[in-house]
Scaffold this motif. Structure first.
Motif, short mmCIF file in Angstrom:
data_model
loop_
_atom_site.label_atom_id
_atom_site.label_comp_id
_atom_site.label_asym_id
_atom_site.label_seq_id
_atom_site.Cartn_x
_atom_site.Cartn_y
_atom_site.Cartn_z
N GLN A 165 -3.60 -3.07 3.13
CA GLN A 165 -3.01 -1.26 3.45
C GLN A 165 -1.90 -1.53 3.20
OE1 GLN A 165 -5.75 0.58 6.31
NE2 GLN A 165 -7.18 1.00 5.25
N ASP A 166 -1.19 -2.50 2.75
CA ASP A 166 0.62 -2.56 2.34
C ASP A 166 0.46 -1.35 1.80
OD1 ASP A 166 1.20 -3.63 4.42
OD2 ASP A 166 1.14 -6.34 3.31
N LYS A 167 1.83 -0.32 1.65
CA LYS A 167 2.33 0.83 0.56
C LYS A 167 2.90 -0.21 -0.15
CE LYS A 167 4.75 4.97 -0.35
NZ LYS A 167 5.93 6.14 0.58
N PHE A 168 2.89 -0.18 -1.72
CA PHE A 168 3.41 -1.03 -3.04
C PHE A 168 3.18 0.11 -4.52
CE2 PHE A 168 -0.90 -2.36 -3.14
CZ PHE A 168 -0.72 -2.54 -4.41
N TRP A 169 4.55 -0.18 -4.75
CA TRP A 169 4.16 0.38 -6.60
C TRP A 169 3.85 -0.93 -7.61
CZ3 TRP A 169 7.10 1.72 -1.81
CH2 TRP A 169 7.55 3.15 -2.34
N ASP A 170 3.56 -0.76 -8.58
CA ASP A 170 2.40 -1.21 -9.54
C ASP A 170 2.65 -0.68 -10.82
OD1 ASP A 170 1.26 -3.20 -10.37
OD2 ASP A 170 -0.60 -2.54 -9.79
N ASN A 171 3.17 -1.60 -11.36
CA ASN A 171 2.49 -0.75 -12.75
C ASN A 171 2.19 -2.60 -13.48
OD1 ASN A 171 4.90 -3.58 -13.33
ND2 ASN A 171 6.21 -2.47 -14.73
N ASN A 172 0.94 -3.22 -12.94
CA ASN A 172 -0.03 -3.80 -13.88
C ASN A 172 0.28 -5.08 -14.03
OD1 ASN A 172 -1.87 -2.08 -13.71
ND2 ASN A 172 -1.58 -1.32 -15.48
N PHE A 173 1.80 -5.24 -13.28
CA PHE A 173 2.46 -6.23 -13.98
C PHE A 173 3.37 -6.86 -12.81
CE2 PHE A 173 4.81 -4.27 -17.09
CZ PHE A 173 6.13 -5.44 -16.79
N VAL A 174 3.68 -6.15 -11.99
CA VAL A 174 4.68 -6.96 -11.27
C VAL A 174 4.67 -5.64 -10.55
CG1 VAL A 174 7.07 -5.60 -11.96
CG2 VAL A 174 7.05 -7.16 -10.44
N MET A 175 5.28 -5.97 -9.26
CA MET A 175 5.14 -5.00 -7.71
C MET A 175 6.31 -4.81 -7.36
SD MET A 175 1.23 -6.40 -5.91
CE MET A 175 1.76 -8.21 -7.13
N LEU A 176 6.46 -3.68 -6.45
CA LEU A 176 7.70 -3.22 -5.77
C LEU A 176 7.50 -2.90 -4.74
CD1 LEU A 176 9.37 -1.21 -8.64
CD2 LEU A 176 10.46 -2.98 -7.91
N LYS A 177 7.81 -3.42 -3.84
CA LYS A 177 8.00 -3.18 -2.24
C LYS A 177 9.02 -2.97 -1.96
CE LYS A 177 5.07 -5.37 1.56
NZ LYS A 177 5.32 -5.21 2.48
#
Length: 344
Positions: A258-270
């Motif tokens: 349940q970590d918060k992260f941003w995702d665009n379907n090929f890389v994640m920003l955390k």
């Protein structure tokens, strides 16, 4: 060894690489076909070494290995009067990553004993064979499975491997390199082109190199979507099986935790203060004062290979898009290999 002939041989090697990269495969001659087969076999043996990434590395080396560049680099050093044997334990995280050590040893008038990485065992022997031909046989080198009877050693490995190597070679002159990574610092007024260049610093070689950016510092009011928009040129990276496996695994871990992260379907920003990030993840943090960034960089200096930022920030940095274009006098871990080779 005749250094001048060796330099001229590298210049010919540069021209040969440029000619090969410029040709249409339909016009390949027998030697070009051999070169192409090395590329294809390298990708089969190590799927991270895509043809595109190998050609990118070759292009960078071809630009560097000109007479003018080589002489400008070498004029700062004196070749050894006595040839010594220098053991090289090469890394294999990105194509040709160990080639700088090889040419440094040879152009210092020493003989490299080369222990190739199992991940990159084809291209360096091919290029050295060509260099020797172009130099009228002037250069000497050996490929070995085990280092024996050497005068000094240069080795690259993970942090765990480096501890073992430091112990094993404690009675020898040595350079032992460890894990490093790179960071980017954004001011907030970067253009779309700036951020697209930053994407190259992040994604080239899938992010596997020590010069790849794995941590980004952004101002407090920076809009995260701007980064994702700049990454779109690399969206096809997810079609690479090994990269996709890393992406799927890390995404699953973050979801389970349940970590918060941003995702665009090929890389994640955390949003994470860690310097190193897993493959397919970019860590970022927001800063209110540039002093916060400078303090972090100072505290982690031994783990940072390079800083990507605008010059006006007052950091010892390189421009966006230049992380994977080091010059001949840019040394891994910022240890001057040529100075080391002068005194062994």
């Amino acid at each position: 060894m005749n250094i001048e002939k060796a330099v001229l041989g590298l210049n010919e090697l540069s021209s040969y690489i440029k000619d090969f990269l410029a040709k249409n495969p339909d016009n390949y001659n027998e030697i070009d076909v051999e070169f192409e087969q090395v590329l294809k076999r390298s990708e089969i043996e190590n799927p991270w070494f895509t043809i595109d990434n190998q050609k990118f590395a070759l292009k960078q080396w071809a630009e560097l290995l000109t007479v003018d560049n080589l002489n400008s680099w070498l004029k700062e050093y004196s070749p050894s009067k006595t040839s010594k044997k220098v053991g090289l334990i090469l890394a294999g995280n990105i194509p040709l990553v160990g080639f700088h050590d090889v040419i440094s040893v040879i152009l210092s008038n020493h003989i490299p004993l080369i222990k190739l990485s199992s991940k990159d065992r084809l291209m360096i022997p091919f290029l050295l064979k060509k260099w020797k031909e172009f130099s009228d046989g002037e250069i000497n080198y050996e490929f070995v499975e085990r280092l024996e009877n050497f005068d000094a050693v240069i080795a690259t490995g993970s942090n765990n491997t480096a501890r073992y190597l430091e112990y094993y070679f404690k009675n020898h002159l040595s350079i032992i390199r460890k894990n490093r990574t790179s960071v980017a610092v954004l001011k907030g007024d970067e253009t779309e082109d700036d951020l697209k260049l930053l994407a190259n610093d992040i994604f080239r070689y899938f992010g596997l190199g020590c010069r790849n950016v794995t941590r980004v510092f952004i101002p407090e009011d920076f809009v995260i979507d701007r980064l994702f928009e700049s990454f779109l040129d690399f969206k096809e990276i997810i079609n690479h099986n090994k990269y996709a496996n890393n992406y799927d695994y890390n995404r699953a871990v973050y979801l389970l935790n349940q970590d918060k992260f941003w995702d665009n379907n090929f890389v994640m920003l955390k949003e994470d203060d860690k310097l190193f990030s897993p493959l397919s993840v970019i860590n970022f943090s927001r800063y209110s004062s540039l002093d916060e960034v400078k303090n972090f960089i100072a505290e982690n200096e031994e783990n940072i290979q390079c800083i990507v930022a605008k010059n006006e920030l007052g950091l010892e940095s390189i421009p966006f898009g230049e992380a994977q274009n080091p010059s001949l006098n840019t040394y891994a871990d910022n240890v001057d290999t040529m100075k080391f080779l002068e005194v062994i």
